[in-house]
Design an enzyme around this catalytic site. Structure first.
Site, PDB file in Angstrom:
ATOM      1  N   CYS A 101       0.831  -1.157  -0.058  1.00  0.00           N
ATOM      2  CA  CYS A 101      -0.133  -0.029   0.126  1.00  0.00           C
ATOM      3  C   CYS A 101       0.889   1.287  -0.012  1.00  0.00           C
ATOM      4  O   CYS A 101       0.611   2.306  -0.726  1.00  0.00           O
ATOM      5  CB  CYS A 101      -0.925  -0.138   1.157  1.00  0.00           C
ATOM      6  N   CYS A 201      -4.308  -2.087   5.632  1.00  0.00           N
ATOM      7  CA  CYS A 201      -4.280  -0.743   5.083  1.00  0.00           C
ATOM      8  C   CYS A 201      -5.602  -0.262   4.320  1.00  0.00           C
ATOM      9  O   CYS A 201      -5.733  -0.766   3.276  1.00  0.00           O
ATOM     10  CB  CYS A 201      -3.133  -0.348   4.186  1.00  0.00           C
TER      11      CYS A 201
END
Length: 393
Positions: A101, A201
């Site tokens: 991410c 995330c």
């Protein structure tokens, strides 16, 4: 003229204080909130819902009197993070979506989205630091650990490049979490007492099997218990110079163990896992010590000290080795001592890195628990994160 900074304002206290400090330092600050996930399948309610976060972020932006914008990055996030995650689990590997991410979204897709506001820099609320120096007319950037040992987040940024670091500011890396919350309270920021996000995330805390079943089908298979006596360390896999042997995972067949139960898919489990086995009646808790996705088998052992949970080393393939500073990259037949961690919050471990034509071998001074293919190993020289790679095995 003040330099312009776009802050990734998440609605949490860390990015809120990052925005406040930058404004105090005289920057022209703009807030940009990312929407990266819409699907609530498998997400545990009330954990990290972006529709609540965006309200907090806008309240903070209003309090700080800075422009506030929203960008939807859900398409690249699904393609470059979530689809990767599904693909890795399908292969029986354990990915780290948070590292991906950061590399693919926060410091790539987000950087591109921020260009609309012509910034000189982009800033985040990560607990890490950056230093820069000039060498032969070129600027070299160093990624450094944050000062708060309980929140230090450089590991999550272990895949960043020089080009990405050149554009980034980390305003809170010198602070401890209690100091950050105190600043937020004193400034009356809405996020001052907001709890930290957990789980994947931008997705939040999930029930992993339910979340993964969006693409991975449940497959009933067998669980076999492996006795301690079958997994004993020998001279070869403990101290022998054979790098391949030291970096190889434990392998079993159903004949090696005793059948103890059923599972709903070997790809839902990882080495070191305890929850989700649903097998009772043992003297000590059972832990996953190996999975066989091809034959859909899960192998377990009793107790935290089962030798099947521990290994001396790991291997990283050449294409998966990443150096934050290319000038320190190792060459084949070179070896160096660094400190290494194989998961977030793990204390740094002493290890020797061996570079070969076939990849990098990391041999630890002490046996390591739960080395899992697909995770990231990151190596440090003191406070500086030097490089990282995806664990092949």
């Amino acid at each position: 003229m003040a330099k312009r900074v776009v802050v990734g304002l998440s609605g949490g206290v860390d990015s809120s204080v990052a925005a406040y400090l930058l404004k105090q330092q005289g920057y022209d600050v703009t807030a940009l909130f990312m929407i990266n996930w819409h699907d609530k399948t498998g997400v545990i309610d009330a954990d990290c819902p972006w529709d609540e976060d965006v309200v907090f972020a806008e309240l903070v932006a209003k309090k700080l009197d800075i422009p506030f914008h929203v960008v939807d990055l859900s398409k690249p996030y699904r393609e470059r993070v979530i689809d990767y995650m599904f693909s890795e689990y399908k292969k029986g590997r354990t990915p780290n979506p948070d590292v991906l991410c950061n590399r693919e979204i926060k410091f790539d897709a987000f950087l591109k989205a921020a260009e609309a506001y012509t910034p000189d820099f982009v800033a985040t609320g990560h607990y890490c630091k950056k230093s820069s120096r000039q060498e032969n007319g070129k600027t070299i950037h160093h990624l450094l650990a944050g000062d708060d040992p309980n929140k230090e987040q450089s590991y999550f940024l272990c895949q960043l490049s020089q080009e990405q670091l050149a554009r980034i500011l980390f305003p809170i890396g010198h602070l401890h979490k209690p100091e950050v919350r105190e600043i937020a309270r004193k400034q009356g920021l809405a996020s001052a007492n907001k709890k930290d996000s957990q789980g994947i995330c931008f997705v939040g805390k999930v029930h992993l099997p339910v979340f993964l079943q969006q693409k991975l089908k449940a497959r009933e298979g067998n669980i076999f218990e492996i006795p301690d006596s079958l997994t004993q360390f020998t001279e070869k896999n403990q101290v022998h110079s054979d790098l391949e042997a030291m970096s190889s995972p434990w392998m079993y067949t159903k004949e090696d163990g005793t059948w103890v139960g059923k599972h709903q898919g070997a790809h839902f489990f990882t080495v070191g896992q305890r929850k989700g086995l649903n097998v009772g009646g043992k003297d000590e808790p059972l832990f996953v010590i190996s999975t066989d996705v091809e034959n859909n088998r899960v192998y377990v052992g009793q107790g935290q000290s089962h030798p099947g949970l521990y290994r001396r080393g790991l291997k990283i393939l050449p294409k998966e080795i990443h150096w934050i500073r290319e000038e320190v990259a190792m060459k084949p037949r070179e070896k160096r001592r660094y400190q290494v961690r194989i998961r977030y919050r793990q204390p740094l471990q002493q290890a020797t890195l061996h570079m070969t034509d076939g990849g990098m071998y990391i041999v630890f001074q002490k046996l390591q628990r739960g080395i899992a293919a697909g995770q990231f190993a990151a190596w440090y020289d003191g406070k500086e994160l030097i490089g990282s790679g995806v664990i092949h095995r």
